[in-house]
Design a protein around this motif. Structure first.
Motif, short mmCIF file in Angstrom:
data_model
loop_
_atom_site.label_atom_id
_atom_site.label_comp_id
_atom_site.label_asym_id
_atom_site.label_seq_id
_atom_site.Cartn_x
_atom_site.Cartn_y
_atom_site.Cartn_z
N GLN A 182 0.83 -1.20 0.00
CA GLN A 182 0.00 0.00 0.00
C GLN A 182 0.87 1.26 0.00
N ASN A 200 -5.81 18.16 -6.60
CA ASN A 200 -4.53 17.46 -6.53
C ASN A 200 -3.91 17.60 -5.15
N GLN A 212 1.94 16.10 -11.91
CA GLN A 212 0.88 16.71 -12.74
C GLN A 212 0.97 18.25 -12.74
N GLN A 266 -5.98 15.67 -2.46
CA GLN A 266 -5.79 14.21 -2.50
C GLN A 266 -4.44 13.81 -1.94
N ARG A 267 -3.41 14.65 -2.25
CA ARG A 267 -2.08 14.31 -1.73
C ARG A 267 -2.03 14.44 -0.22
N VAL A 275 2.93 10.47 -8.99
CA VAL A 275 2.13 10.75 -10.18
C VAL A 275 1.46 12.12 -10.04
N LEU A 276 0.88 12.37 -8.83
CA LEU A 276 0.15 13.61 -8.60
C LEU A 276 1.09 14.82 -8.66
N LYS A 311 2.32 1.83 -3.23
CA LYS A 311 1.28 2.32 -4.14
C LYS A 311 1.03 3.82 -3.90
N ARG A 312 1.02 4.18 -2.60
CA ARG A 312 0.76 5.58 -2.26
C ARG A 312 1.88 6.48 -2.79
N MET A 345 3.77 5.91 -5.25
CA MET A 345 3.60 6.02 -6.68
C MET A 345 2.56 7.06 -7.02
N GLU A 346 1.44 6.95 -6.29
CA GLU A 346 0.33 7.87 -6.55
C GLU A 346 0.77 9.32 -6.31
N LEU A 367 -3.77 11.51 1.27
CA LEU A 367 -2.98 10.30 1.08
C LEU A 367 -1.92 10.14 2.15
#
Lengths: 348, 570
Positions: B358, B529, B372, B532-533, B368-369, B361-362, B364-365, B536
């Motif tokens: 997890q 964005n 952006q 969400q970060r 990614v964010l 994954k976070r 990575m997320e 997270l």
């Protein structure tokens, strides 16, 4: 659920009811009053016959149980107590000690169990303790009287003119008496009664010897040997208190050669010159045999068969199965049934 | 009820029920046997005693019979000397016989020793004489006379009298024979038997009246036993006299019309019985104790590991997987616990691998964010640099290019996700510098950051999107103002980005929240964005608030929990 169960129960209940009813009816049909029979001694031959006659008479109407006391009142007391616990309808007792009957009667009265004494008479005062006590037996006195009558008949019946059996023709009968037992009631009574009967008919009896042989064959046999040696040809009569002693005496006499076929008729009988009359009491089978052979002159039969039958009749009357008025021998004083002795002699 | 308690209680119940049943049955059977044997024994003793007496009585009767037999042919008148001699001899031979007499029917002495003078001619009035005349056929036994009627003797006697026939001077007549027996000789028979403590022997007459008791004076027991014996009359019964258990046995004594009662002590047997009952009770309790112990041990052995397992399970249920499962005892349950333990370990492994997955994954997320970042910004900036260069505004070109360089350096930050607040602020300032040149100073800005804040680390690139938003939405015809502040408020680091302008409507604010929470893409993709970060990494506590004052300003506020600090956890 409940209804179902109780319904299922009906056949079972019905079944058991039928079963119990069947058992009851069987046991009712088979039910016989229980009777305890107490005999003083198993080895007494007379009592053996008597007991079997009682049992035969009781067959079909009573459920009997017999106890033998081995000649001990203690054992009999114990047996009676044991039987009492089983609550019999009635008891028949042949006591060992006639004086001990008072305790038994009180015991029976407390338990309300009627009792018939037989063949040995309790004291009058003891029988009077309770109205449900009875006695069946013979009068000892009568046996003595009958014995005397048999002898008097043999000697011609007339005291003034005795026949050939008065061998020395002195008008007296030289006699030996075999007594049962010193101090025994029957022995005393039989002895005194036979003598008294002769006396009352003016027959003169000369008692050469009175010998106590304790009712026993062997003792009589032994004592007779000595008496024969002592009195030889003087003896004209032998009176015995019972058959067993009479047979013992005869055995000795035969051995000593008293019995001989002097008239040559091929058998021993009273017509032989040296024949000596011997009389007994009881009527044993051996005695009857001896009479038919010609040795024993006669006996007085203690009628145990009649006694046995009467005892069962009396038991039925006491228990209400029949009426007292239908007894073949009437009840005396509300308590006693006296069975007569029967004289028994050879045909010759 | 717990399993241990169940095992314990059930075992005890079964054991005690079986023991109880066994004990009760044993006691009942045993006491029956004892009762029977006591009864038999008491009966035998009684019989033995009565037989002793019978033997004695019979010998007396024999003597009497012998005397009569021996004198059967004697004449009392003529042979009186011989008769006297016969009586005297028999008296001497039998040591229990005190004296022998013969009386005529009027009570005059015919044979035997001289009579006590005081009795004189009153023999006919004696009880033994009258009963002999009344009951002629039997021997009468009587104790009423007391001491001997013989002149020379005064010992206590039992009178045995009988009516007898004899010849006197050639004439048959009737009289009374009297044999006096030594009372002590008769009663000594009673003393030879052991009837136990307080046990004694009674002689009763045919009326149940007490004639003799073997109990020494004073005789407290006799007073109680005699009425009972008289009541039994014949047979036996158990009775408790003076709290002592006695077995009373009554029998008739041959020839005498007397009753002999033996009273034997059976208390000792009862005591033995009680002792056995006591032993049984002790055995019962010991057995119960032992079985309680064993049952307890077994139940502990079974229930303890189960309870340990249960406790471990509860701990795990509470979320603590770390505690080791330690179970000892019954092997099946230990094996179960082992299986459970390995299962828990497996779950734990699975969970931790899940957590790291997890986290990956976070990460990575987040990356990614973070990547952006609006590419238009780069084109626009490059366009404005070109434009500035064409107009020979070299100074502005330099400033813009330098700021752009700063901007990207911080954006990249060597790949780190968290940077100090001052770097973040510097990043925003670089951006503002570029934008203010591009927009030709159409807005002014202020930055106020708490000094304490500057060294703390925060997730990078969280302010720039908000400022970008403020410029796009807040800059109109008039010169705008943008205020950036950073403070510590309670448990939170609070960053505010305020821009002047017309403000926005409630519905717009709602639209913005919708966008942040994952609704449609327009209009505030930058805020979403950031939001969400924050969520997270910082979790639920982190938040973004939007507020607006109509015709005045709009403020976007970031709340970052102070606790969760950027310690390169990702």
């Amino acid at each position: 659920m409940k209804i179902a169960r109780s319904r299922a129960g009906y056949p079972a209940i019905f079944f058991f009811t039928v079963l119990i009813a069947a058992l009851l009816s069987v046991s009712c049909a088979k039910k016989e009053d229980r009777i305890g029979i107490f005999v003083y001694n198993e080895t007494d031959p007379f009592m053996q016959v008597f007991t079997s006659q009682i049992l035969a008479a009781a067959q079909g109407s009573f459920n009997t149980k017999v106890f033998y006391a081995d000649n001990s009142q203690l054992i009999q007391n114990e047996q009676i107590e044991k039987m009492l616990a089983e609550r019999p309808a009635l008891m028949m007792i042949n006591p060992v000690d006639r004086l001990g009957s008072f305790a038994i009667i009180r015991k029976m009265k407390a338990a309300n169990i009627p009792v018939i004494f037989f063949n040995r008479e309790p004291l009058v005062q003891d029988l009077a303790l309770w109205d449900k006590t009875y006695y069946v037996g013979a009068r000892a006195a009568q046996s003595g009287q009958m014995q005397a009558e048999l002898v008097m008949a043999l000697f011609g019946g007339d005291s003034a003119r005795l026949n050939q059996y008065d061998k020395n023709h002195d008008g007296k009968i030289q006699t030996i008496i075999l007594k049962g037992e010193q101090g025994h009631q029957d022995a005393e009574t039989r002895t005194s009664e036979v003598l008294r009967s002769f006396e009352s008919r003016n027959f003169h009896i000369e008692v050469l010897a009175m010998e106590v042989a304790n009712w026993a064959h062997d003792e009589a046999y032994t004592k007779m040997g000595r008496l024969l040696g002592k009195y030889q040809n003087k003896i004209e009569l032998i009176i015995s208190n019972n058959d067993d002693m009479a047979l013992g005496a005869i055995a000795q006499m035969r051995q000593m050669g008293v019995f001989r076929d002097t008239n040559g008729n091929g058998r021993i009988d009273r017509f032989d010159t040296n024949w000596i009359p011997v009389v007994g009491i009881d009527g044993l089978q051996e005695a009857e045999a001896s009479i038919s052979e010609g040795y024993l002159y006669g006996t007085v039969k203690n009628d145990s068969l009649s006694m046995a039958k009467t005892m069962i009749e009396l038991a039925n009357a006491i228990l209400g199965h029949t009426d007292f008025s239908r007894l073949s021998v009437p009840l005396k004083d509300g308590k006693y049934i006296w069975i007569d002795y029967k004289p028994y002699v050879s045909r010759y | 009820m717990s399993i241990g308690m169940n095992i314990f209680v059930m075992t005890l119940v079964i054991v005690s029920a079986i023991l109880m049943l066994t004990s009760v049955v044993f006691l009942a059977v045993f006491s029956n046997l004892i009762d029977d044997s006591v009864e038999t024994q008491a009966n035998e003793i009684n019989k033995q005693i009565v037989m002793n007496f019978e033997g004695y009585i019979n010998s007396v009767i024999e003597t009497a019979n012998y005397i009569q037999f021996a004198s059967i042919n004697m004449d009392v008148g003529k042979d009186s000397a011989a008769l006297d001699e016969l009586y005297r001899m028999n008296t001497e031979i039998k040591k229990d016989v005190v004296a022998i007499f013969l009386f005529d029917s009027a009570g005059r002495r015919l044979a035997g020793p001289a009579i006590d003078f005081s009795l004189g001619g009153n023999v006919g009035k004696c009880a033994w004489f009258k009963s002999a005349q009344k009951l002629t056929e039997i021997y009468n036994f009587s104790t009423e006379q007391g001491s001997s009627i013989a002149d020379a003797k005064d010992e206590q006697v039992v009178s045995v009298s009988k009516s007898v026939d004899f010849i006197q001077n050639g004439r048959e007549t009737n009289g009374v024979l009297l044999i006096e027996l030594n009372y002590d000789a008769l009663t000594s028979l009673a003393k030879k038997t052991n009837l136990g403590e307080y046990g004694h022997l009674l002689i009763l007459n045919d009326q149940g009246k007490l004639l003799y008791s073997s109990e020494p004076d004073p005789s407290p027991m006799t007073a109680l036993s005699a009425p009972i014996a008289s009541e039994i009359f014949l047979g036996s019964r158990k009775a408790t006299l003076n709290r002592t258990d006695m077995f009373i046995n009554v029998n008739t004594l041959i020839q005498t019309r007397w009753l002999i009662a033996t009273v034997s002590n059976i208390n000792e047997i009862k005591n033995a019985m009680n002792r056995i009952a006591f032993i049984l009770l002790v055995i019962f309790f010991i057995a119960i104790g032992i079985s309680a112990l064993v049952a307890g041990l077994i139940s502990l052995r079974v229930s303890q590991p189960i309870n340990q397992l249960k406790k471990a399970m509860l701990t795990i249920e509470g979320g603590d997987f770390s505690a080791p499962i330690k179970v000892s005892g019954q092997k099946e349950i230990v094996a179960l616990a082992h299986s459970f333990d390995s299962m828990v370990r497996k779950v734990q492994e699975l969970m931790s691998s899940l957590v790291s997955q997890q986290r990956e994954k976070r990460k990575m997320e987040l990356q990614v964010l973070q990547n952006q970042i609006n590419p238009h910004f780069l084109y626009n900036t490059l366009d404005s640099i070109v434009w500035l260069a064409e107009h020979h505004r070299n100074k502005d070109v330099i400033t813009t290019v330098v700021s752009l360089a700063h901007f990207f350096r911080i954006s990249i930050s060597k790949g780190e996700i968290f940077i100090p607040v001052e770097d973040e602020i510097f990043h925003v300032q670089s951006y503002l510098t570029i934008q203010s040149i591009r927009y030709m100073n159409k807005f002014s800005y202020t930055v106020n950051i708490d000094e304490n804040l500057k060294k703390l680390r925060v997730m990078k690139l969280i302010l720039q999107p908000l400022v970008e938003n403020a410029i796009y939405h807040g800059i109109g015809d008039e010169e705008g103002e943008i205020d950036i502040s950073g403070t510590i408020e309670g448990d939170f680091l609070v960053f505010r980005v305020r821009n002047s302008g017309y403000g926005i409507t409630e519905s717009t604010i709602r639209e913005m929240y919708d966008t942040m929470h994952g609704g449609h893409d327009r209009p505030s993709i930058g805020i979403r964005n950031v939001y969400q970060r924050l969520k997270l990494y910082y979790g639920d506590q982190a938040d973004i608030a939007v507020s607006s004052v109509q015709d005045e300003s709009t403020t976007v506020t970031l709340f970052i929990p102070k606790e969760i600090q950027a310690e390169e956890q990702l």
